[in-house]
Design a protein around this motif. Structure first.
Motif, short mmCIF file in Angstrom:
data_model
loop_
_atom_site.label_atom_id
_atom_site.label_comp_id
_atom_site.label_asym_id
_atom_site.label_seq_id
_atom_site.Cartn_x
_atom_site.Cartn_y
_atom_site.Cartn_z
N ASP A 49 -3.23 1.17 6.71
CA ASP A 49 -4.18 2.27 6.82
C ASP A 49 -5.34 1.89 7.76
O ASP A 49 -5.70 2.66 8.66
CB ASP A 49 -4.71 2.59 5.41
N PRO B 37 1.83 3.23 11.19
CA PRO B 37 2.47 4.35 10.48
C PRO B 37 3.60 3.94 9.54
O PRO B 37 4.77 4.20 9.81
CB PRO B 37 2.99 5.23 11.62
N GLU C 101 5.27 7.13 4.12
CA GLU C 101 4.40 7.71 3.09
C GLU C 101 4.96 7.39 1.71
O GLU C 101 6.17 7.27 1.54
CB GLU C 101 4.33 9.23 3.28
N ASN D 218 10.28 10.90 9.24
CA ASN D 218 9.33 11.65 10.10
C ASN D 218 9.97 12.83 10.83
O ASN D 218 9.61 13.15 11.97
CB ASN D 218 8.66 10.72 11.12
N ASN E 97 9.62 15.89 10.04
CA ASN E 97 8.66 17.01 10.16
C ASN E 97 7.47 16.69 11.04
O ASN E 97 6.74 17.58 11.46
CB ASN E 97 8.13 17.41 8.78
N PHE E 98 7.27 15.41 11.30
CA PHE E 98 6.16 14.95 12.12
C PHE E 98 4.86 15.69 11.83
O PHE E 98 4.34 16.46 12.62
CB PHE E 98 6.52 15.05 13.61
N HIS E 99 4.35 15.44 10.65
CA HIS E 99 3.09 16.03 10.17
C HIS E 99 3.10 17.56 10.24
O HIS E 99 2.09 18.19 10.54
CB HIS E 99 1.89 15.49 10.94
N GLY E 100 4.26 18.14 10.03
CA GLY E 100 4.36 19.60 10.02
C GLY E 100 4.34 20.22 11.41
O GLY E 100 4.21 21.44 11.56
N LEU E 101 4.50 19.39 12.43
CA LEU E 101 4.36 19.93 13.79
C LEU E 101 5.66 20.46 14.38
O LEU E 101 5.64 21.21 15.36
CB LEU E 101 3.78 18.86 14.73
N ASP F 249 6.96 12.70 5.11
CA ASP F 249 6.83 13.33 6.42
C ASP F 249 8.16 13.94 6.88
O ASP F 249 8.39 14.15 8.07
CB ASP F 249 6.34 12.28 7.43
#
Ligand code: SAH
Ligand code: MG
Length: 200
Positions: free
Chosen positions: A15, A20, A23, A140, A142-146, A187
């Motif tokens: 952190d 990265p 999660e 990852n 979804n890559f932070h919903g992007l 993610d």
């Protein structure tokens, strides 16, 4: 050192340094999956500081992990962490670009968690090292919903990365050899498995 305590310490380190690591929710999902499916030997693409490799190895005493990392500093940190927990006999770390690393070993599970722009290449390369009934897990997605969001306000770099990730999702969805399930966990996690017949 107490395992739980050391893992919390790694989370804090990651952190603070902006590394990265997986999660928590995704990590728990993956370790449960490994337990349920009795996965024993794992290839990981993208070690970072060894957080996910360690969590996977701790699921059971007879699990082995081979993990590839191209960043020297992270690799060194991972070596330290793994030694600290006495897991160096079960976790093998490789300092290399994964696309240059060749092995004839076959794995129960391949975990892809490295440069998103190269996901299709990692998948195609390491699918040859997957046991017939093995799994390829990708993090990852979804890559932070992007993914699948409005790209007009994003920087060019970010837009290109997301386009590549979307291309990977399409590649999985349209894959004749593998069937993939997508999970809205952490993610975004995808789990791919060889189809038994074409229509399955
Ligand atoms: N799996 C780790 C997090 C990995 S972060 C965990 O959850 O604990 C992604 C890592 O992949 C980064 O450290 C990056 O240096 C590494 N990486 C990216 N592209 C790579 C490549 N082509 N070969 C090897 N490592 C790569
Ligand atoms: Mg990840």
């Amino acid at each position: 050192m107490d395992q739980e305590f050391f893992i919390r310490k790694m989370e804090k380190y990651a952190d603070e340094k902006g590394i990265p690591i997986m999660e928590k929710e995704g990590m728990n999902f993956l370790t449960e999956f490994i337990k349920l499916n009795k996965v024993k030997n794992i290839l990981e693409v993208g070690t970072a500081i060894g957080y996910s490799a360690i969590n996977m190895a701790l699921v059971d005493d007879d699990i082995t992990v081979t993990s590839i990392e191209r960043d020297k500093d992270r690799y060194i940190q991972a070596v330290k962490n793994i030694k600290n927990l006495g897991l160096d006999s079960r976790i093998t770390l490789i300092l290399a670009d994964a696309l240059d690393f060749n092995t004839s070993e076959e794995y129960d599970l391949i975990f892809i968690d490295a440069a998103k722009s190269q996901y299709i290449k990692f998948f195609n390369k390491f699918a040859t090292n997957l046991k017939t009934k093995g799994y390829i897990v990708t993090d990852n997605i979804n890559f932070h919903g992007l993914t699948n969001s409005d790209k007009t306000k994003m920087s060019r770099n970010l837009r290109q990365l997301i386009t590549k990730l979307e291309r990977y999702i399409d590649f999985l969805k349209n894959n004749d050899e593998f069937k993939t399930r997508f999970f809205e966990i952490g993610d975004g996690v995808a789990i791919s498995r060889r189809r038994k017949k074409k229509d399955e």
